[in-house]
Design an enzyme around this catalytic site. Structure first.
Site, PDB file in Angstrom:
ATOM      1  N   HIS A  51     -55.129 -38.547  32.803  1.00  0.00           N
ATOM      2  CA  HIS A  51     -54.438 -38.944  34.032  1.00  0.00           C
ATOM      3  C   HIS A  51     -52.982 -39.324  33.763  1.00  0.00           C
ATOM      4  O   HIS A  51     -52.617 -39.687  32.647  1.00  0.00           O
ATOM      5  CB  HIS A  51     -55.130 -40.166  34.652  1.00  0.00           C
ATOM      6  CG  HIS A  51     -56.552 -39.916  35.064  1.00  0.00           C
ATOM      7  ND1 HIS A  51     -56.884 -39.069  36.083  1.00  0.00           N
ATOM      8  CD2 HIS A  51     -57.725 -40.419  34.598  1.00  0.00           C
ATOM      9  CE1 HIS A  51     -58.201 -39.050  36.233  1.00  0.00           C
ATOM     10  NE2 HIS A  51     -58.736 -39.858  35.337  1.00  0.00           N
ATOM     11  N   VAL A 174     -75.304 -52.755  16.056  1.00  0.00           N
ATOM     12  CA  VAL A 174     -74.928 -54.165  15.866  1.00  0.00           C
ATOM     13  C   VAL A 174     -75.932 -55.014  16.621  1.00  0.00           C
ATOM     14  O   VAL A 174     -76.159 -54.808  17.821  1.00  0.00           O
ATOM     15  CB  VAL A 174     -73.488 -54.417  16.379  1.00  0.00           C
ATOM     16  CG1 VAL A 174     -73.183 -55.911  16.404  1.00  0.00           C
ATOM     17  CG2 VAL A 174     -72.485 -53.668  15.521  1.00  0.00           C
ATOM     18  N   ILE A 338     -63.216 -50.952  30.635  1.00  0.00           N
ATOM     19  CA  ILE A 338     -62.525 -49.652  30.526  1.00  0.00           C
ATOM     20  C   ILE A 338     -63.390 -48.631  31.262  1.00  0.00           C
ATOM     21  O   ILE A 338     -64.137 -47.860  30.646  1.00  0.00           O
ATOM     22  CB  ILE A 338     -62.316 -49.261  29.030  1.00  0.00           C
ATOM     23  CG1 ILE A 338     -61.860 -50.466  28.199  1.00  0.00           C
ATOM     24  CG2 ILE A 338     -61.364 -48.097  28.900  1.00  0.00           C
ATOM     25  CD1 ILE A 338     -60.563 -51.108  28.618  1.00  0.00           C
ATOM     26  N   SER A 340     -62.967 -46.205  34.363  1.00  0.00           N
ATOM     27  CA  SER A 340     -62.821 -44.844  34.887  1.00  0.00           C
ATOM     28  C   SER A 340     -61.663 -44.075  34.276  1.00  0.00           C
ATOM     29  O   SER A 340     -61.447 -42.923  34.629  1.00  0.00           O
ATOM     30  CB  SER A 340     -62.581 -44.885  36.399  1.00  0.00           C
ATOM     31  OG  SER A 340     -63.598 -45.568  37.019  1.00  0.00           O
ATOM     32  N   CYS A 403     -74.433 -17.825  18.566  1.00  0.00           N
ATOM     33  CA  CYS A 403     -74.427 -18.065  20.016  1.00  0.00           C
ATOM     34  C   CYS A 403     -73.720 -16.885  20.675  1.00  0.00           C
ATOM     35  O   CYS A 403     -72.508 -16.712  20.508  1.00  0.00           O
ATOM     36  CB  CYS A 403     -73.705 -19.376  20.328  1.00  0.00           C
ATOM     37  SG  CYS A 403     -73.363 -19.599  22.072  1.00  0.00           S
ATOM     38  N   CYS A 440     -76.674 -19.019  28.837  1.00  0.00           N
ATOM     39  CA  CYS A 440     -78.117 -19.117  28.569  1.00  0.00           C
ATOM     40  C   CYS A 440     -78.528 -20.536  28.189  1.00  0.00           C
ATOM     41  O   CYS A 440     -79.708 -20.813  28.006  1.00  0.00           O
ATOM     42  CB  CYS A 440     -78.548 -18.118  27.506  1.00  0.00           C
ATOM     43  SG  CYS A 440     -78.486 -18.733  25.816  1.00  0.00           S
TER      44      CYS A 440
HETATM   45  C1  FAD Z   1     -68.322 -40.012  35.784  1.00  0.00           C
HETATM   46  C2  FAD Z   1     -67.146 -40.409  34.934  1.00  0.00           C
HETATM   47  C3  FAD Z   1     -65.914 -39.753  35.073  1.00  0.00           C
HETATM   48  C4  FAD Z   1     -64.824 -40.156  34.306  1.00  0.00           C
HETATM   49  N1  FAD Z   1     -63.673 -39.412  34.313  1.00  0.00           N
HETATM   50  C5  FAD Z   1     -62.634 -39.762  33.513  1.00  0.00           C
HETATM   51  C6  FAD Z   1     -61.476 -38.948  33.422  1.00  0.00           C
HETATM   52  O1  FAD Z   1     -61.410 -37.854  33.960  1.00  0.00           O
HETATM   53  N2  FAD Z   1     -60.431 -39.410  32.682  1.00  0.00           N
HETATM   54  C7  FAD Z   1     -60.469 -40.593  32.034  1.00  0.00           C
HETATM   55  O2  FAD Z   1     -59.466 -40.965  31.436  1.00  0.00           O
HETATM   56  N3  FAD Z   1     -61.584 -41.354  32.037  1.00  0.00           N
HETATM   57  C8  FAD Z   1     -62.671 -40.958  32.740  1.00  0.00           C
HETATM   58  N4  FAD Z   1     -63.808 -41.703  32.756  1.00  0.00           N
HETATM   59  C9  FAD Z   1     -63.835 -42.973  32.036  1.00  0.00           C
HETATM   60  C10 FAD Z   1     -64.025 -42.799  30.542  1.00  0.00           C
HETATM   61  O3  FAD Z   1     -65.006 -41.832  30.264  1.00  0.00           O
HETATM   62  C11 FAD Z   1     -64.409 -44.151  29.943  1.00  0.00           C
HETATM   63  O4  FAD Z   1     -63.518 -45.141  30.404  1.00  0.00           O
HETATM   64  C12 FAD Z   1     -64.314 -44.113  28.431  1.00  0.00           C
HETATM   65  O5  FAD Z   1     -65.032 -42.999  27.939  1.00  0.00           O
HETATM   66  C13 FAD Z   1     -64.852 -45.387  27.830  1.00  0.00           C
HETATM   67  O6  FAD Z   1     -64.838 -45.209  26.434  1.00  0.00           O
HETATM   68  P1  FAD Z   1     -65.484 -46.271  25.484  1.00  0.00           P
HETATM   69  O7  FAD Z   1     -65.240 -45.824  24.089  1.00  0.00           O
HETATM   70  O8  FAD Z   1     -65.026 -47.625  25.897  1.00  0.00           O
HETATM   71  O9  FAD Z   1     -67.036 -46.249  25.841  1.00  0.00           O
HETATM   72  P2  FAD Z   1     -68.209 -45.270  25.378  1.00  0.00           P
HETATM   73  O10 FAD Z   1     -67.804 -43.870  25.340  1.00  0.00           O
HETATM   74  O11 FAD Z   1     -69.374 -45.612  26.241  1.00  0.00           O
HETATM   75  O12 FAD Z   1     -68.502 -45.713  23.888  1.00  0.00           O
HETATM   76  C14 FAD Z   1     -69.090 -46.945  23.565  1.00  0.00           C
HETATM   77  C15 FAD Z   1     -69.887 -46.751  22.294  1.00  0.00           C
HETATM   78  O13 FAD Z   1     -70.385 -47.999  21.855  1.00  0.00           O
HETATM   79  C16 FAD Z   1     -71.652 -47.773  21.246  1.00  0.00           C
HETATM   80  N5  FAD Z   1     -72.410 -49.022  21.211  1.00  0.00           N
HETATM   81  C17 FAD Z   1     -72.819 -49.762  22.260  1.00  0.00           C
HETATM   82  N6  FAD Z   1     -73.504 -50.844  21.815  1.00  0.00           N
HETATM   83  C18 FAD Z   1     -73.534 -50.776  20.472  1.00  0.00           C
HETATM   84  C19 FAD Z   1     -74.121 -51.604  19.452  1.00  0.00           C
HETATM   85  N7  FAD Z   1     -74.817 -52.701  19.735  1.00  0.00           N
HETATM   86  N8  FAD Z   1     -73.948 -51.220  18.160  1.00  0.00           N
HETATM   87  C20 FAD Z   1     -73.256 -50.091  17.848  1.00  0.00           C
HETATM   88  N9  FAD Z   1     -72.694 -49.273  18.781  1.00  0.00           N
HETATM   89  C21 FAD Z   1     -72.829 -49.612  20.067  1.00  0.00           C
HETATM   90  C22 FAD Z   1     -72.277 -46.730  22.177  1.00  0.00           C
HETATM   91  O14 FAD Z   1     -73.354 -46.058  21.546  1.00  0.00           O
HETATM   92  C23 FAD Z   1     -71.098 -45.842  22.474  1.00  0.00           C
HETATM   93  O15 FAD Z   1     -71.031 -44.773  21.564  1.00  0.00           O
HETATM   94  C24 FAD Z   1     -64.941 -41.284  33.456  1.00  0.00           C
HETATM   95  C25 FAD Z   1     -66.184 -41.905  33.302  1.00  0.00           C
HETATM   96  C26 FAD Z   1     -67.286 -41.432  33.972  1.00  0.00           C
HETATM   97  C27 FAD Z   1     -68.629 -41.999  33.674  1.00  0.00           C
END
Ligand code: FAD
Length: 479
Positions: A51, A174, A338, A340, A403, A440
């Site tokens: 974005h 964790v 964090i 959307s 593939c 597929c």
């Molecule tokens: C439908 C949808 C559409 C979106 N579209 C966009 C977009 O177009 N552009 C954009 O910028 N953002 C978009 N987002 C937002 C974006 O995807 C998220 O804000 C971002 O991916 C968050 O990243 P993160 O690393 O914080 O979380 P996550 O990707 O959820 O990673 C967190 C990690 O922590 C790990 N974890 C959790 N608990 C533990 C534990 N106890 N021990 C070890 N590991 C643990 C999990 O397994 C996971 O791998 C969208 C989100 C969604 C759902």
């Protein structure tokens, strides 16, 4: 017991971007991830848009980080060999009421410092995107809205962090954090303990559970599900930019976007739920998405959907980005809310968190040998005949197509398994190379990929999993 300066919890976009940023400094950094692969949860099931921040709430940390992150992607994606395209987006007003909302959106963009937003007349919109509803009243063009491969993005950040000395502990959860005399001392995992001075909570949907481990949880996180559908490349929709509806007070609406791999993506829904594991895709979700997108591009049909997925937005209450070092527990840094836009903001969050660490007294000394470059696996299908012949002569595995839909060879799959964060499951191979993402959907290549994983990892077929524990595909040999 392992020792480190910093433990990052979570290897999604946010944790991996922080890890890569910190790998520029002389620090011992360990990333702990409960899944079998990097890639995160929300980070691998989103709209894949980088974005500009044009529609963020002005004055918020989210707006600052998203607006700041967008220009960073040109260099970053070049350095890390990540598929990325600055395709642009059109906010599309189909009714007079929607058209009346465009000035407010442009004003918000200006307040966010996004100045390259332009009005488009109906004929300008239709010239750019001929499939759009001819009833259109006008639109706003946002040229720097971009698309990325979200899987490769996180893999590339993590691989480059590994190249620069960060350790990733996968399939490691964790379960507690030990605080003594007000200071972080250890992180306890289901595989052992890590002594550390700093812990960074980048656990997405589960960041509230991590915050509870240090008694700092004054918020809750619930999932907001978004369902998506991917349309067949063969359907030839001729969609060139991201087509956005005019957002209402209640919803941002359903978008239509090209992907970096030539498909068209439609979605998402926005469904609040309690279950952090429910990623089901429903007929009602499909209908809701179709209802939304056919207002913008009437010819989109469910017949062309080749697959679907759902992602869970980590929705925090109270909402908003909360990124700070705790005053109560020395060494704890929370990166929460964090929701959307985190795919985009992650790269800026890396710098922001490094700066917080510096402010709380961690000395950041640059490494002289930091290597910013990561090379992806060469894509044989994109090479000319001469290059292909040369590579196949060196290694005949590059001549064996596994593939058929995506033209992926055995040699590429072996490369993915032997990469810095080696692919060990079917999904990990799929995310790196796309076998099983074509028409597929893995019907032909899945057994072949299992065979290659089994051979390269030297384990029996039965132990090859789709992803996490319990997702084995082959139960036993029956003939
Ligand atoms: C439908 C949808 C559409 C979106 N579209 C966009 C977009 O177009 N552009 C954009 O910028 N953002 C978009 N987002 C937002 C974006 O995807 C998220 O804000 C971002 O991916 C968050 O990243 P993160 O690393 O914080 O979380 P996550 O990707 O959820 O990673 C967190 C990690 O922590 C790990 N974890 C959790 N608990 C533990 C534990 N106890 N021990 C070890 N590991 C643990 C999990 O397994 C996971 O791998 C969208 C989100 C969604 C759902």
């Amino acid at each position: 017991m392992l020792t480190s300066d910093i433990v990052i919890i979570g290897a999604g976009a946010v944790g991996s971007a922080i890890a890569r940023e910190l790998s520029k400094y002389k620090l011992d950094v360990i990333v702990v991830e409960k899944s079998e692969d990097v890639g995160g949860d929300a980070s691998k099931s989103n709209s894949a848009i980088i974005h500009t921040g044009f529609d963020a709430t002005p004055g918020t940390l989210e707006s600052k980080l998203v607006v700041g992150a967008n220009p960073m992607y040109d260099k970053l994606t070049r350095d890390l060999d990540i598929p990325f395209e600055r395709v642009g987006a059109i906010v599309t007003a189909v009714t007079e009421e929607e058209y009346d909302l465009l000035p407010g959106i442009q004003e918000k963009a200006y307040k966010n410092g996004v100045y390259d937003v332009e009005y488009l007349t109906p004929s300008e919109v239709l010239k750019m995107e001929p499939e759009i509803n001819p009833e259109i009243k006008g639109g706003l063009y946002i040229p720097r809205e971009s698309i990325i491969d979200p899987f490769i993005y996180v893999v590339a950040l993590a691989e480059n962090a590994v190249t620069n000395g960060v350790k990733f502990l996968l399939s490691t959860k964790v379960i507690d954090i030990v605080v003594e005399e007000g200071k972080v001392k250890k992180v306890i995992t289901d595989k052992g303990e890590i002594s550390t001075k700093y812990v960074i909570n980048a656990a997405g949907l589960y960041c509230d559970e991590i915050a509870e481990m240090v008694n700092l949880c004054d918020f809750k996180v619930h999932p907001r599900k978004g369902q998506f559908f991917i349309l067949d490349r063969a359907a030839n929709y001729n969609i060139n930019q991201i087509i956005l509806p005019v957002p209402t007070k209640h919803t941002k609406g359903k978008l239509i976007s090209p992907t970096v791999h030539g498909n068209v993506l439609i979605g998402p829904t926005a469904e609040d739920q309690d279950d952090k594991k429910d990623k089901s895709v429903t007929t009602a979700g499909m209908e809701e998405v179709l209802n939304g997108v056919t207002k913008l591009v009437p010819k989109i049909s469910s017949k062309d959907a080749i697959t679907e997925y759902a992602g869970l937005r980590p929705t925090r209450t109270p909402e908003g980005y909360y990124v700070s070092a705790s005053k109560e527990v020395e060494g704890y840094i929370g990166v929460t809310g964090i929701r959307s836009t985190g795919l985009t903001s992650s790269v800026a969050l890396g710098v922001y968190v490094a700066n917080i660490l510096n402010e709380v007294g961690l000395k950041l000394v640059k490494k002289s040998d930091f290597n910013p470059i990561r090379k992806g696996i060469p894509k044989i299908a994109n090479m000319d005949k001469e290059e292909q012949a040369k590579l196949i002569k060196e290694n005949p595995k590059y001549g064996r197509i596994i593939c058929r839909c995506e033209s992926i060879t055995e040699g590429e799959i072996v490369d993915a398994i032997n990469s810095p964060i080696g692919a060990k499951s079917l999904d990990a191979v799929k995310r790196r190379l796309r076998p099983g993402m074509g028409r597929c959907q893995g019907g032909f290549c899945t057994p072949r990929v299992i065979e290659i994983l089994s051979r390269e990892l030297n384990v029996p077929y039965e132990s090859i999993r789709k992803n996490n524990e319990g997702s084995n595909i082959i139960v036993k040999k029956n003939r």
